[in-house]
Design a protein around this motif. Structure first.
Motif, PDB file in Angstrom:
ATOM      1  N   GLU A 139       0.823  -1.202   0.000  1.00 16.56           N
ATOM      2  CA  GLU A 139       0.000   0.000   0.000  1.00 16.56           C
ATOM      3  C   GLU A 139       0.860   1.255   0.000  1.00 16.56           C
ATOM      4  O   GLU A 139       0.457   2.303  -0.526  1.00 16.56           O
ATOM      5  CB  GLU A 139      -0.930  -0.002   1.218  1.00 16.56           C
ATOM      6  N   SER A 140       2.059   1.178   0.588  1.00 15.22           N
ATOM      7  CA  SER A 140       2.926   2.350   0.662  1.00 15.22           C
ATOM      8  C   SER A 140       3.585   2.666  -0.671  1.00 15.22           C
ATOM      9  O   SER A 140       3.900   3.818  -0.950  1.00 15.22           O
ATOM     10  CB  SER A 140       4.014   2.141   1.725  1.00 15.22           C
ATOM     11  N   GLY A 337       5.281  11.196   0.464  1.00 15.24           N
ATOM     12  CA  GLY A 337       3.964  10.826   0.948  1.00 15.24           C
ATOM     13  C   GLY A 337       2.900  11.138  -0.078  1.00 15.24           C
ATOM     14  O   GLY A 337       3.189  11.508  -1.229  1.00 15.24           O
ATOM     15  N   GLY A 409      -7.219  10.132   2.941  1.00 12.24           N
ATOM     16  CA  GLY A 409      -6.097   9.346   3.433  1.00 12.24           C
ATOM     17  C   GLY A 409      -4.797  10.101   3.272  1.00 12.24           C
ATOM     18  O   GLY A 409      -4.571  10.764   2.253  1.00 12.24           O
ATOM     19  N   THR A 410      -3.964  10.050   4.277  1.00  8.71           N
ATOM     20  CA  THR A 410      -2.648  10.690   4.209  1.00  8.71           C
ATOM     21  C   THR A 410      -1.596   9.670   4.605  1.00  8.71           C
ATOM     22  O   THR A 410      -1.774   8.904   5.556  1.00  8.71           O
ATOM     23  CB  THR A 410      -2.565  11.905   5.153  1.00  8.71           C
ATOM     24  N   GLU A 411      -0.529   9.667   3.860  1.00  9.76           N
ATOM     25  CA  GLU A 411       0.588   8.781   4.166  1.00  9.76           C
ATOM     26  C   GLU A 411       1.882   9.577   4.102  1.00  9.76           C
ATOM     27  O   GLU A 411       2.099  10.352   3.150  1.00  9.76           O
ATOM     28  CB  GLU A 411       0.636   7.607   3.194  1.00  9.76           C
ATOM     29  N   GLN A 438       7.083   5.745   9.083  1.00  9.89           N
ATOM     30  CA  GLN A 438       5.993   5.732   8.117  1.00  9.89           C
ATOM     31  C   GLN A 438       4.677   5.774   8.875  1.00  9.89           C
ATOM     32  O   GLN A 438       4.503   5.056   9.862  1.00  9.89           O
ATOM     33  CB  GLN A 438       6.033   4.464   7.268  1.00  9.89           C
ATOM     34  N   THR A 439       3.782   6.579   8.407  1.00 10.81           N
ATOM     35  CA  THR A 439       2.485   6.662   9.056  1.00 10.81           C
ATOM     36  C   THR A 439       1.390   6.778   8.012  1.00 10.81           C
ATOM     37  O   THR A 439       1.581   7.385   6.956  1.00 10.81           O
ATOM     38  CB  THR A 439       2.422   7.868  10.020  1.00 10.81           C
ATOM     39  N   ASN A 440       0.275   6.167   8.321  1.00 13.05           N
ATOM     40  CA  ASN A 440      -0.881   6.221   7.440  1.00 13.05           C
ATOM     41  C   ASN A 440      -2.104   6.507   8.290  1.00 13.05           C
ATOM     42  O   ASN A 440      -2.383   5.791   9.255  1.00 13.05           O
ATOM     43  CB  ASN A 440      -1.047   4.882   6.696  1.00 13.05           C
ATOM     44  N   SER A 442      -6.318   7.686   8.025  1.00 11.74           N
ATOM     45  CA  SER A 442      -7.458   7.829   7.122  1.00 11.74           C
ATOM     46  C   SER A 442      -8.671   8.281   7.919  1.00 11.74           C
ATOM     47  O   SER A 442      -8.846   7.919   9.086  1.00 11.74           O
ATOM     48  CB  SER A 442      -7.769   6.502   6.418  1.00 11.74           C
ATOM     49  N   TYR A 488       1.207   2.899  11.863  1.00 14.74           N
ATOM     50  CA  TYR A 488       2.559   3.427  11.666  1.00 14.74           C
ATOM     51  C   TYR A 488       3.552   2.281  11.606  1.00 14.74           C
ATOM     52  O   TYR A 488       3.272   1.150  12.021  1.00 14.74           O
ATOM     53  CB  TYR A 488       2.943   4.407  12.778  1.00 14.74           C
TER      54      TYR A 488
END
Length: 991
Positions: A139-140, A337, A409-411, A438-440, A442, A488
């Protein structure tokens, strides 16, 4: 001349302008120390550099000539030829040894299953993804654009993946993004406009044809009860004179556009000097929706809304900075990101799409007539959602009366590190460290409402409607709510590198330690606990005279998924390479540019075991008592733990050859053997039945065995005829066959034609009944034939399939018994054994043409119970495959028959069988690109480095072997988003 520019396009252009300004500001200090003029590259020097090209192997890199394992790489420039939204969609057909299957074609949200050289376990099969030295999820990386990528490399054998310990058994995909260079500021701007259309359009039957097929199915079932459609209705549907009483609705075309648009714009900048180098890139994408909504014509309380289902925006950004602090200390900062905003109906887009197939064309709709209220003519009444007794949530209601969702959604992925040259201790020694986060997150804004459901009365001669479920379904105002999720991944590590030449000897090595802490966005049960992994490893390569290379690797890694005594695992590997073309007896051979032999053997490991977390412990649940009235609580044993649970281990062997002839023809061939001897399986066969334990409670054990063997190859030819014309041809091929050799499968027992369903077969092997074509058709054609069989799963009719009695058992009166004991292997599994890609192209002056043809072989899927093949659900769903179904008249006339006798319910023909185990192999023109670059004389005039105009296409044409033209061979059902054909016009400016 007047131009109409969409507001979203203006917004995108403003964003590009702002980014250009920022890039210009950031480059001022760089330009101050940058060389004033770039020196042209000497073609001979460039060729010399290519022989020393380094391959990124995840945590380290090696010169290509020193690589002893199986590896394949592709450039970001090549991937950019595919005009698609998700990065994994660009891999297909371009990387030898990588299998990709696009299982869902939904625009900008398509999912791709990837396998490196097939599979060696029935458990987790996902490759390891490494982005710029940091482990991440698919997904990243899926939102990364090809414009940001330098290269993508696939690591395929133990000599390259043993180092990654418990995460290396399924191969690795290494993604390297672009870096800054020592040069003046260079800016690249891209813009693409894409036209998107499904590769397969469903065959939608008209009202008369639908009614004919329904009556036909009723007759085949014995003409029990009332005929679905009377002759009067049939005449009404055929004449079309009164579409109010006898409608002919195409709900697919009514609510789904035949195409969609996607716009993409990007800007990248590169600059650098001796002190600091920068690469930065931003990309904007707008994906247009394909659903047709009309909620704006209705009032939901005091609010009018349009769900804009399928419409979304995406913004990607990346900045890579590399800097030199002093003569011994270097550093880097990487920040990237994306931000995604999606619009949906209250229900998911795939549920709405599926609903398009569930309503018959004979249904009036999609809503009741609207007319002035007799008691208040200024008020319009009616417009209530219509459905059938088979469907609770019709597509129109989901799109227009259920509310809407707004997803954001923010990554973010940030990493930094330092690299210390330690030549003061010994030449070639470097110490490095890095930290990555790394953080995601939503968020969903949800506006939901309910609505009344109505049906038409049973009297076909009048237009009357009745509400159903009164009190259960009512028109309600919009109710707002929201939810959010967060995950994360935190990782930190250090590594020591050594590279040194001693005369003809070369020595290189790397040792690392890596800690990873992550939290998923799941909030149920044990999944709320953080995941922890510790990995470490050492790799060392010795080379002599650029001819002989010997490499050793060992990984040592552990995970909290296992008990402390089983937590850490060693994964060693050894490999070697011999460059024969450098030997004296071959060095004078003019036609032989390179000949290299490789071999490796090693162990890899896998901790993707599926199921619940912490399976090494018992799971007890404190719950309310269900048996003793006065006992408030009861402890339930949910499952037993296995303290001896350990990671799966796979023995991996690889033998390869690399050949280059006359500098133009290249060939790489690898043969591989993978054996997993401690595969995790659910076993119950050894447990006595008196214990009362079931398979779900009994703990899994590491006792399974599986093999995966095959060959992959790449061949290429490049010819530069003169300064104006050149051409190339490249091909890659993979054959990979897996076999489950042991999984504690209990034999089926006496009388079964085949004793096993898993052991001895590939994972996912299809089983079913074999159609008996002894009478020439495979269908029952007479009562005499029906009287000779006894089916255990229903009563066959004329026109149903005759199945082979493989075990020969009979009833006392001599009838052939057909039951599950007669099931046999039918074709293959879903994962194709053969994958291939052929690319070819040419360049003439400023014109370039390239084409990629991709395909699969030895792949099949069962379609007996999927929408579009099984005609019985939802009151009848018919497609092209049903139009020539068996009827007595068609059989008597000797006409072509493509389907068994239709039925109103699941008939005996709709069992798993070899007719419905269809060949899912295909050949596809995967990608086509035609490009024109403006000549240098024009570029000098406008002071540009390059202006390139592009036409490209994806999934242009597909040939397959399915019995229907309405389902893409990669998709499992008609009611899923099919893969998309994309036509794209683009332009690229470089200044």
């Amino acid at each position: 001349m007047r131009f109409n520019i969409k507001p979203k396009t203006i917004t995108a252009l403003r964003g590009i302008g702002l980014c250009l300004s920022l890039f210009g500001w950031m480059s001022l200090s760089l330009q101050a120390q940058s060389p004033e003029k770039e020196e042209p590259i000497n073609p001979q020097e460039e060729q010399a550099d290519s022989t020393e090209r380094r391959i990124n192997l995840g945590y380290y890199s090696q010169p290509l000539q020193a690589v002893t394992g199986a590896v394949v790489t592709v450039s970001g420039e090549e991937l950019a030829k595919s005009p698609v939204a998700n990065l994994s969609q660009t891999f297909t057909g371009r990387l030898a040894g990588l299998i990709t299957t696009e299982t869902n074609g939904e625009l900008s949200r398509g999912t791709v299953a990837s396998y490196v050289r097939g599979i060696s376990t029935i458990n987790g099969q996902t490759p390891l993804y490494i982005l710029d030295g940091v482990i991440c999820s698919i997904e990243s990386i899926d939102y990364i654009t090809p414009e940001e990528i330098e290269s993508v490399t696939v690591l395929k054998d133990a000599s390259l993946t043993a180092l990654y310990g418990i995460q290396g058994a399924n191969g690795a995909i290494v993604i390297t993004t672009k870096r800054g260079k020592i040069q003046n500021l260079k800016v690249t701007v891209t813009y693409d406009q894409s036209f998107q259309q499904m590769t397969r359009k469903p065959y939608t039957v008209g009202a008369y044809e639908y009614a004919t097929l329904r009556n036909q199915a009723w007759k085949n079932d014995g003409s029990v009860g009332t005929q679905p459609f009377s002759q009067t209705e049939m005449d009404g549907y055929a004449s079309g004179s009164n579409r109010d009483l006898y409608p002919d609705n195409n709900y697919y075309d009514m609510m789904f556009k035949s195409y969609a648009w996607m716009e993409r714009a990007g800007i990248g900048a590169t600059a650098g000097n001796e002190k600091i180098k920068m690469y930065s890139n931003v990309n904007f994408m707008h994906q247009g929706g394909q659903f047709i909504t009309d909620q704006s014509t209705f009032k939901a309380g005091q609010v009018t809304y349009d769900s804009k289902a399928g419409d979304n925006y995406r913004f990607n950004y990346r900045t890579n900075l590399d800097f030199k602090l002093n003569n011994v200390l270097d550093g880097f900062i990487r920040l990237n990101g994306n931000v995604t905003k999606e619009s949906t109906g209250r229900q998911a887009n795939d549920a709405v799409y599926a609903g398009l197939f569930y309503l018959p064309p004979t249904m009036y709709g999609p809503y009741t007539p609207m007319y002035p209220d007799p008691s208040n003519p200024s008020k319009i009444i009616g417009g209530e959602v219509l459905t059938t007794s088979y469907v609770d949530n019709p597509a129109y209601g989901m799109l227009n009366r259920s509310g809407f969702g707004r997803y954001t959604g923010t990554e973010v992925m940030a990493q930094t590190g330092l690299d210390l040259k330690m030549d003061f201790l010994t030449e070639g020694l470097r110490l490095g460290g890095r930290f990555a986060y790394q953080t995601n997150s939503s968020g969903n804004q949800i506006a939901s409402q309910d609505y009344e459901r109505w049906v038409r009365s049973n009297n076909p001669s009048v237009l009357e409607f009745n509400q159903i479920g009164a009190g259960t379904w009512t028109n309600t105002p919009l109710q707002y709510g929201k939810s959010s999720l967060f995950s994360y991944r935190l990782s930190t590590g250090a590594q020591l590198d050594y590279n040194r030449d001693f005369g003809k000897h070369s020595v290189s090595g790397m040792g690392y330690v890596y800690y990873e802490n992550s939290v998923s966005d799941r909030i149920d049960g044990d999944y709320v606990f953080p995941y922890n992994r510790i990995s470490s490893g050492v790799t060392a390569t010795w080379g002599y005279d650029n001819k002989y290379f010997l490499k050793g690797d060992v990984g040592y890694s552990g995970s909290d998924q296992f008990a402390r005594s089983k937590r850490f695992t060693f994964t060693p590997a050894v490999s070697a390479a011999w460059v024969l073309s450098r030997e004296g007896f071959l060095s004078d051979t003019n036609w032989l540019t390179e000949l290299k032999l490789r071999a490796s053997v090693g162990q890899t490991s896998n901790d993707q075991l599926g199921g619940a977390r912490f399976r090494y412990t018992d799971k007890l649940i404190n719950e309310g008592n269900r048996y003793i009235e006065n006992l408030s609580y009861m402890i339930t044993e949910y499952y037993k733990g296995n303290p001896n649970l350990e990671p799966e281990k796979t023995l991996n062997m690889n033998y390869g050859i690399d050949l280059v002839i006359a500098g133009s023809i290249s060939l790489t061939v690898d043969y591989f053997i993978n054996r997993t001897d401690n595969m995790l399986i659910n076993t119950i066969g050894a447990v006595p039945s008196f214990t009362g334990l079931t398979a779900s409670i009994y703990p899994p054990v590491n006792e399974g065995k599986m093999e995966n063997n095959g060959i992959d190859a790449t061949v290429g030819y490049f010819k530069n005829l003169n300064n104006d014309f050149s051409f190339f041809v490249n091909a890659n091929f993979l054959y990979a066959k897996n076999t489950v050799t042991y999984c504690d499968e209990t034999p089926m027992g006496t009388g079964y034609a085949y004793q096993h369903r898993k052991e001895g077969y590939s994972d996912g092997q299809q089983f079913g009944y074999l159609v008996d074509y002894g009478n020439g058709s495979g269908y029952f054609t007479s009562q005499a034939e029906l009287d000779k069989v006894s089916y255990a799963f229903g009563t066959p009719r004329l026109g149903d399939f005759k199945y082979q009695n493989l075990n020969g058992d009979k009833t006392p009166d001599g009838k052939d018994i057909i039951d599950e004991k007669d099931m046999a292997p039918t074709r293959y599994s879903v994962i194709p054994r053969i994958n291939y890609g052929v690319s070819f192209g040419a360049r003439y002056k400023q014109i370039e043409l390239s084409c990629l043809v991709q395909g699969t072989g030895y792949s099949s899927r069962q379609y007996h119970d999927v929408v579009g093949i099984d005609e019985s659900p939802y009151g009848g769903v018919y497609s092209d495959i049903h139009t020539q179904a068996w009827t007595p008249e068609r059989a008597a006339a000797g006409e072509e028959i493509t389907f068994p006798a239709l039925s109103q319910q699941k008939s005996v023909s709709r069992q798993p069988n070899d007719f419905f185990t269809m060949n899912a192999s295909y050949v596809r023109i995967k990608n086509l690109e035609l490009a024109y670059s403006l000549p240098a004389s024009v570029l000098r005039w406008i002071k540009a480095e390059q202006i390139r105009l592009v036409f490209s296409a994806q999934n242009l044409v597909t040939w397959d072997f399915l019995k229907t033209d309405c389902i893409d061979p990669e998709i499992a059902s008609l009611d899923r988003f099919q893969n998309y054909r994309v036509l794209n016009l683009g332009v690229k400016f470089t200044f």
